[in-house]
Design an enzyme around this catalytic site. Structure first.
Site, short mmCIF file in Angstrom:
data_model
loop_
_atom_site.label_atom_id
_atom_site.label_comp_id
_atom_site.label_asym_id
_atom_site.label_seq_id
_atom_site.Cartn_x
_atom_site.Cartn_y
_atom_site.Cartn_z
N SER A 1 0.86 -1.28 0.09
CA SER A 1 0.06 0.13 0.05
C SER A 1 0.90 1.29 -0.13
O SER A 1 0.24 2.25 -0.33
CB SER A 1 -0.81 0.08 1.17
OG SER A 1 -0.38 -0.31 2.39
N ASP B 1 -2.93 7.56 8.49
CA ASP B 1 -3.73 6.71 9.15
C ASP B 1 -3.20 5.85 10.04
O ASP B 1 -1.84 5.92 10.25
CB ASP B 1 -4.87 6.05 8.25
CG ASP B 1 -3.90 5.07 7.21
OD1 ASP B 1 -3.00 4.88 7.58
OD2 ASP B 1 -4.62 4.51 6.11
N HIS C 1 -0.42 4.48 7.44
CA HIS C 1 0.57 5.13 6.49
C HIS C 1 0.81 6.12 6.59
O HIS C 1 0.42 6.93 7.54
CB HIS C 1 -0.48 4.75 5.09
CG HIS C 1 -1.16 3.65 4.91
ND1 HIS C 1 -2.36 3.12 4.93
CD2 HIS C 1 -0.49 2.63 3.98
CE1 HIS C 1 -2.40 1.97 4.46
NE2 HIS C 1 -1.38 1.54 4.15
#
Ligand SMILES: *[C@@H]1O[C@H](CO)[C@@H](O)[C@H](O)[C@H]1NC(C)=O
Ligand SMILES: *[C@@H]1O[C@H](CO)[C@@H](O)[C@H](O)[C@H]1NC(C)=O
Ligand SMILES: *[C@@H]1O[C@H](CO)[C@@H](O)[C@H](O)[C@H]1NC(C)=O
Ligand SMILES: *[C@@H]1O[C@H](CO)[C@@H](O)[C@H](O)[C@H]1NC(C)=O
Ligand SMILES: *[C@@H]1O[C@H](CO)[C@@H](O)[C@H](O)[C@H]1NC(C)=O
Ligand SMILES: *[C@@H]1O[C@H](CO)[C@@H](O)[C@H](O)[C@H]1NC(C)=O
Ligand SMILES: *[C@@H]1O[C@H](CO)[C@@H](O)[C@H](O)[C@H]1NC(C)=O
Ligand SMILES: *[C@@H]1O[C@H](CO)[C@@H](O)[C@H](O)[C@H]1NC(C)=O
Length: 354
Positions: free
Chosen positions: A34, A320, A323
């Site tokens: 991600s 978050d 991340h």
């Protein structure tokens, strides 16, 4: 007269400056998790993690959620820009026309890892490498084997993987003993070696690896393991250090075997520590709480439309639960590209020029 000398001066300046401008590599290929997914997971069914809803992308041009796990641009967007590409490479699963692959492709898939077993429903690194083989073989068909070989050798491959494998191991087995940890890390490194060798055999010659960072300091791990103190998990950080150390050693050991291979190892763990230790100098005032999320440290749930959202995203380290913010992604990308600290044996700009 004055005009003329100004003109000559400008021309001279251009001549002097021009050679130092880095050439754009033919293509950038991106692989991993991600930290680099620019929208592949949008095309996958559940349970693959998604980021195509607010508040994701709130600082992206037009404030649109694109599938990037972050508030705006992420690492590969900045690297593509620094390399001179006009656009970030498209997600592999969005490609409808082979012409879209000519400047490279992004194979990244949020939640994926080095091991096939990591990240149910995501595109594993093994599969991402297979997709690259398809792109490389199509390139050969279009331009011929010899030209394709030359183009691929000058192209850049950027890999970010391993964090999800370490999270999965830690959450499944907890902290095991040293023997078990050593075996796990050895399996990761061995599997990564296989993937790197396959990339090399498919024509890749310039490879960048983003090492794993301070996984124990992510808001999700602080909230899970130290909800009162907010401490980092030293155990998890140790596992990350062990893996990034061995990844760096792997790259060092591979170069004599894979002739013509050049690499950059980004020691994101050390960069992470450096930035945290000098946070104010880098513009960060919030190192513990995520900007978007719920619960302790906003680290107990992903960023969704019902999350808390901080007002100043740029002074937050974490976007978050796991991340980085756009501000941090930009800083790490800039340091990896231009600086000489914590990049081995050279920075990305030097790899592009090599
Ligand atoms: C590669 O070529 C095959 C055969 O022409 C085509 O079906 C496929 O879509 C191409 N893949 C990419 C990523 O362009
Ligand atoms: C791809 O680009 C070439 C050259 O510009 C063009 O001739 C061809 O029609 C394009 N293919 C598609 C499917 O758009
Ligand atoms: C991982 O998956 C790929 C295909 O996705 C497969 O070719 C490979 O054999 C698998 N590796 C292991 C160790 O299972
Ligand atoms: C190009 O390489 C492929 C795969 O290695 C091979 O099958 C093919 O015959 C080669 N083509 C030419 C024109 O050499
Ligand atoms: C480490 O843990 C494994 C798995 O639980 C166990 O089989 C092994 O005996 C342990 N080794 C030591 C030295 O404790
Ligand atoms: C972390 O690793 C270091 C060096 O290998 C070791 O001295 C330390 O005890 C480890 N800490 C934890 C919490 O495992
Ligand atoms: C990682 O490497 C550093 C420097 O090379 C070393 O000091 C440290 O002990 C290593 N830690 C682990 C856990 O391997
Ligand atoms: C990289 O960071 C340095 C130091 O903050 C800054 O001067 C430079 O403009 C940045 N480069 C780019 C291309 O953003």
């Amino acid at each position: 007269m004055e005009m003329k000398s100004y003109f000559i001066g400008t021309i001279l300046l251009l001549i002097i400056v021009a050679p130092s401008v880095a050439p754009t590599p033919p293509a950038l290929y991106v692989y991993g998790d991600s930290l680099v997914d620019v929208g592949n997971n949008n095309y996958l069914p559940n349970p693959a993690f998604k980021a195509n809803f607010p508040f994701q992308g709130i600082d992206y041009p037009g404030s649109i959620p694109t599938g990037r796990f972050g508030n705006g641009y992420i690492g590969p967007d900045y690297l593509a820009k620094y390399m001179g590409f006009l656009q970030s490479q498209p997600p592999y699963l969005s490609i409808t026309n082979e012409n879209q692959t000519l400047r490279g492709v992004n194979f990244g898939s949020g939640g994926s890892g080095i091991l096939n077993s990591t990240g149910l429903g995501t595109i594993s690194l093994a599969r991402q490498v297979m997709y690259f083989q398809e792109v490389a073989s199509n390139l050969s068909r279009r331009v011929g084997n010899l030209t394709a070989k030359k183009l691929l050798a000058k192209s850049i491959c950027y890999i970010s993987s391993g964090s999800n494998d370490i999270f999965a191991y830690f959450l499944t087995y907890g902290l095991l003993n040293k023997t078990t940890n050593d075996q796990f890390i050895a399996t990761l490194v061995k599997t990564l070696k296989t993937h790197l060798t396959t990339l090399y055999n498919s024509g890749a010659r310039k490879i960048i690896i983003l090492g794993t960072a301070g996984l124990g300091c992510t808001p999700v791990m602080r909230s899970l393991l130290f909800p009162i103190s907010g401490d980092c998990s030293k155990d998890l950080n140790n596992l990350s250090i062990q893996f990034k150390n061995e990844t760096r050693a792997l790259l060092q050991n591979l170069t004599p075997t894979l002739s013509g291979l050049r690499y950059v190892f980004i020691d994101a763990y050390e960069m992470d520590s450096l930035i945290r230790a000098n946070a104010h100098q880098y513009g960060f005032t919030e190192l513990t709480n995520a900007c978007c999320g719920l619960g302790r440290f906003n680290g107990q749930a992903p960023c969704t439309p019902i999350s808390n959202l901080c007002s100043n995203r740029d002074n937050h380290y974490s976007w978050d639960l796991v991340h980085p913010t756009r501000a941090l992604a930009k800083l790490i990308s800039n340091m990896s590209y231009y600086d000489s600290l914590h990049v081995f044996p050279m920075n990305i700009q030097q790899l592009v020029n090599a």
